[in-house]
Design an enzyme around this catalytic site. Structure first.
Site, PDB file in Angstrom:
ATOM      1  N   ASP A  86       6.675 -18.858 -16.562  1.00 20.56           N
ATOM      2  CA  ASP A  86       7.549 -18.838 -17.736  1.00 20.56           C
ATOM      3  C   ASP A  86       8.718 -19.758 -17.439  1.00 20.56           C
ATOM      4  O   ASP A  86       9.516 -19.482 -16.541  1.00 20.56           O
ATOM      5  CB  ASP A  86       8.025 -17.406 -17.993  1.00 20.56           C
ATOM      6  CG  ASP A  86       8.971 -17.294 -19.176  1.00 20.56           C
ATOM      7  OD1 ASP A  86       8.499 -17.413 -20.320  1.00 20.56           O
ATOM      8  OD2 ASP A  86      10.186 -17.095 -18.949  1.00 20.56           O
ATOM      9  N   TYR A 137       9.439  11.170  10.415  1.00 23.38           N
ATOM     10  CA  TYR A 137       8.296  11.692   9.666  1.00 23.38           C
ATOM     11  C   TYR A 137       7.464  12.588  10.583  1.00 23.38           C
ATOM     12  O   TYR A 137       7.513  12.474  11.819  1.00 23.38           O
ATOM     13  CB  TYR A 137       7.436  10.566   9.090  1.00 23.38           C
ATOM     14  CG  TYR A 137       6.823   9.624  10.112  1.00 23.38           C
ATOM     15  CD1 TYR A 137       5.680   9.977  10.833  1.00 23.38           C
ATOM     16  CD2 TYR A 137       7.371   8.360  10.336  1.00 23.38           C
ATOM     17  CE1 TYR A 137       5.108   9.107  11.760  1.00 23.38           C
ATOM     18  CE2 TYR A 137       6.815   7.488  11.259  1.00 23.38           C
ATOM     19  CZ  TYR A 137       5.688   7.865  11.968  1.00 23.38           C
ATOM     20  OH  TYR A 137       5.135   7.009  12.886  1.00 23.38           O
ATOM     21  N   HIS A 178       6.436   0.002  17.219  1.00 23.43           N
ATOM     22  CA  HIS A 178       6.638   1.227  16.443  1.00 23.43           C
ATOM     23  C   HIS A 178       6.130   2.411  17.261  1.00 23.43           C
ATOM     24  O   HIS A 178       4.980   2.432  17.701  1.00 23.43           O
ATOM     25  CB  HIS A 178       5.896   1.162  15.111  1.00 23.43           C
ATOM     26  CG  HIS A 178       6.107   2.391  14.273  1.00 23.43           C
ATOM     27  ND1 HIS A 178       7.319   2.711  13.724  1.00 23.43           N
ATOM     28  CD2 HIS A 178       5.263   3.396  13.927  1.00 23.43           C
ATOM     29  CE1 HIS A 178       7.220   3.846  13.059  1.00 23.43           C
ATOM     30  NE2 HIS A 178       5.979   4.288  13.169  1.00 23.43           N
TER      31      HIS A 178
END
Length: 819
Positions: free
Chosen positions: A543, A255, A227
């Site tokens: 669930d 940015y 990066h």
């Protein structure tokens, strides 16, 4: 900083990694009163990825829990103040397209549900705040006045100092060589300077996390990515009382933040570069032994797109002088979310994969991990960040890198609802996949599975005038409505082979499930029970349905993406005597659902077994044959219609599908996809775990109190919390809302207003083709949940009127599903 003296022989917790993540966890454990904490760092504090972070801190994120974590970070940084170099300058996010403006409107509504200030402003107002920018092409902006930036090294040292003051000990120049476990629990950490016995270990090693995981025999699917950003020389007078806000222009992939009188500028280019892959994308990363406090070589060719875009937004970037290029490795995950939580080895935790926004999240990460370690479970719903969300396919480095490449290169892309990822596909295929492709299936992907969203061949029978407005109309087809209506009026068949399936067996199986489930599940052999498993707070952790196959054998079917989570939850509670075994059998069974008023007519001629209500009642399981195929048939439904889920060994799957199709065609059988299932379940009010119900809500709040059996002999996990919750009353209740405009469809997270007050947010929404209404579910204050209560839902900046509906909207007596 010199390494401290002799390493202790034991510790309550050992944290591996001296970056912002590791020091924040140590800091927050100290706040919880944990004094016997040791942090070890291979080199010096911040010498991994932390020291080269750009330092931007933005708060609004894509999930409730992550936004709360970011907000906690900002609160912490305000407290630390100058010690961490915190500058609360505000943040701008520009929109250079109408689609991006819609995203900002959606985010503004989302922010209202948190009390997080986010103002939509004009392009000129944005320029007033950031005078260096050009407004060319800018349609508007979002302004978050409480965002900011900080110094990553200062923050790390401030957190380390706070941890030391709370009793933590920090050892630099201490490289870990092994992480050992015994009996499924972590036991010790071996280092070059000695061993530490411990029951809790946190891998917070940033880009080294996957390597550290391999020392323990655990896969942590992160990959260092190159990066880049640059730092300019000063070219303007900085006003300390009026600092420039941070600026993001996602349409240009860039940015900015101020750096003294200069700027920091970076972005996310479309031609990314994974780091440290000597064998290419097919091998594991191999970070050099001495890669400490170092950067990668500058790559100006790859950064060219970002430089050109920066000049469009800040014209002065054409003339400024660059002080330095920063090209640092940052650990990314396959879905651009943090990788947190306890691994399959008890007591071995991970805090990694910060995806270049670890500075923004460090405070929240430290808080939730410390609570998780100390209490045994997190205080928030962290499923989207939980390491257990990654299935077995992520053991493959090549698959992991494919997915990470995609997330990096689309970092700033708009995430439309129901968008589908492309990388690493196809991977997991149903036995009937060839049939689906032959019949014009539109595929989606979940957990590596290719799943049918709809069949475009059904579109001609649908109604295109029902296409929802705006984003909800993206990735949509009239085929969804046609498949929905066919299921209600005749019958539809669905391939549910991707559903996760487990078998729980052994002499202790019945007792274990009774202790973990809120409902009674150890009923007579052949019965099926819908139930939840709860955490100690009474929140819904799992669930699913449980079928009793034998005296010592049970089957569990849960959502495609939740198998790992649910299996690990059960495994964590297994008795030590070996009396219960848990096995994932997802790949062993194909599963097809056939539902609708004519389902019995279609299935009956294919089997000698009786399908009558008397012989095969609702919520029961039978072993039958269908044509030539041995089948386990479950009379259950997730769509609210008569029918069965039919399970067969995978090798029989295609034959079973074709047999059902040939029998059903004369009866009007239609093949359907998952989008139709979702609209069908909305009309019946069936909940989706991770959205409608989460570990943060109790069954009473989620409308599932009918499952709770407080009088069960021996109790169950979470019972005491439920008793207190029942006496106290619900904090909120999940309600069904219907909107006046049927084509205004809520997608999730929209604010809900009663009168002039925002009282909740939407959990899930969609269109009900049988009831002809736009449906949304939302948690509301308990005293404002009566049917016909007037509400309004903000959908892309427009308040749409509606009301609380009677639940369920369709067939409240359940007559259709009982045939």
């Amino acid at each position: 900083m010199a390494a401290l003296r002799e390493l202790p022989g034991s510790a309550r917790c050992v944290i591996i990694g001296g970056g912002v993540g590791g020091t924040s966890i140590a800091y927050h454990l100290a706040e919880l009163g944990w004094e016997d904490v040791v942090l070890v760092e291979r080199n010096q504090l911040t010498s991994g990825s932390t020291f080269h972070s750009a330092g931007l801190v933005g708060q609004l994120r894509g999930s409730v829990s992550l936004t709360k974590m970011m907000m906690h970070s900002v609160e912490l940084y305000r407290e630390l103040g100058e010690d961490c170099g915190w500058i609360e300058c505000g943040g701008l996010r520009l929109a250079s397209s109408e689609e991006r403006m819609e995203e900002l409107r959606r985010q503004a509504g989302w922010a209202k549900t948190f009390g997080l200030q986010l103002d939509l402003i004009s392009a000129d107002e944005a320029r007033d705040l950031f005078p260096l920018m050009s407004t060319d092409g800018v349609l508007g902006a979002a302004w978050l006045p409480n965002d900011g930036y900080l110094d990553p090294s200062q923050l790390t040292f401030a957190l380390a100092e706070g941890a030391r003051e709370g009793g933590a000990r920090i050892f630099t120049s201490t490289r870990v060589t092994a992480i050992e476990s015994d009996g499924g629990r972590v036991q010790r950490v071996r280092t070059e300077r000695g061993d530490i016995e411990t029951e809790n270990v946190v891998i917070a090693g940033g880009m080294f996390a996957a390597e550290l995981g391999r020392l323990a025999g655990v896969r942590i699917p992160v990959q260092p990515m190159s990066h880049e950003y640059l730092v300019t020389q000063p070219f303007r007078e900085r006003d300390p009382k009026n600092p420039l806000p941070t600026l993001r222009d996602p349409d240009l992939l860039i940015y900015f933040r101020e750096d003294g009188g200069g700027l920091v500028m970076g972005g996310y280019e479309r031609n990314c570069a994974p780091a440290f892959l000597p064998d290419g994308d097919d091998g594991f990363e191999s970070i050099p032994f001495d890669f400490n406090g170092r950067l990668l070589e500058d790559d100006w060719d790859r950064f060219e797109e970002i430089v050109i875009n920066s000049r469009r937004r800040v014209p002065q970037m054409e003339d400024v002088h660059v002080t330095r290029m920063i090209n640092g490795p940052e650990a990314f995950t396959p879905d651009n979310e943090f990788c947190l939580g306890e691994t399959e080895i008890g007591g071995l935790f991970v805090a990694a994969g910060f995806c270049a926004h670890g500075l923004a999240g460090a405070g929240g990460i430290g808080k939730v991990l410390a609570e998780w370690i100390a209490e045994g479970e997190p205080s928030l719903d962290l499923w989207h960040m939980d390491i257990r969300r990654f299935g077995g396919q992520y053991r493959s480095p090549s698959y992991t890198v494919k997915r990470i490449r995609e997330t990096y290169e689309t970092y700033y892309d708009i995430r439309y609802p129901n968008h589908e990822r492309r990388a690493g596909r196809p991977l997991r295929l149903s036995a009937a996949n060839s049939w689906h492709r032959e019949h014009d299936a539109a595929f989606g992907e979940k957990s590596g599975w290719e799943r049918v969203n709809w069949y475009e061949s059904n579109a001609e029978n649908g109604d295109d005038s029902l296409r929802p407005r705006g984003w909800a109309g993206q990735h949509w087809s009239p085929a969804v409505g046609a498949e929905h209506v066919a299921c209600r009026e005749s019958a539809a068949i669905f391939d549910e082979s991707s559903f996760s399936k487990m078998e729980i067996a052994g002499p202790g199986a019945a007792g274990l499930l009774e202790r973990l489930c809120d409902n009674r599940v150890a009923r007579e052999v052949g019965r099926i029970t819908y139930t939840q498993m709860l955490n100690r707070r009474g929140g819904i952790e799992c669930d699913f349905t449980v079928a009793r196959l034998g005296e010592e054998r049970f089957s569990i079917v849960t959502g495609t993406a939740f198998g790992n989570h649910d299996r690990e939850w059960i495994r964590r509670h297994l008795p030590d005597d070996g009396s219960v075994q848990v096995q994932d059998v997802t790949s062993a069974w194909a599963c097809f659902g056939i539902w609708g008023p004519r389902a019995r007519e279609i299935l009956a001629p294919l089997t000698p077994q009786s399908l009558s209500d008397e012989d095969f009642p609702y919520l029961s399981v039978r072993e039958i044959t269908v044509g030539d195929v041995p089948v386990r048939a479950l009379r259950v439904t997730f769509v609210g219609e008569l029918g069965w889920e039919l399970y067969c060994p995978t090798e029989y799957g295609l034959t079973l599908w074709r047999t059902l199709w040939e029998s059903g065609e004369p009866h009007g059988l239609v093949a359907g996809g998952y989008r139709a299932i979702d609209s069908l379940r909305l009309e019946k009010g069936y909940r989706v775990w991770g959205a409608d119900i989460t570990p943060d809500e109790t069954p009473y709040e989620g409308g599932l109190g009918f499952c709770v059996k407080l009088d069960k002999e021996g109790g169950f996990v979470g019972r005491d919390a439920l008793v207190e919750a029942r006496e106290r009353g619900p904090r909120r209740r999940l309600c069904c809302l219907t909107l006046e405009d049927p084509r205004s469809v809520a997608l999730g997270n929209e604010p809900v207003r009663i009168g002039d007050e925002v009282v909740g947010r939407v959990t899930t929404g969609g269109y009900g083709y049988s009831v002809g209404r736009s449906i949304a579910y939302a948690y509301l204050p308990p005293d404002q949940t009566d049917p016909a209560t007037e509400v309004a839902v903000e959908i892309f900046g427009r308040w749409v009127r509606g009301e609380v509906g009677e639940e369920p909207l369709l067939d409240p007596a359940g007559e259709r599903l009982r045939g």
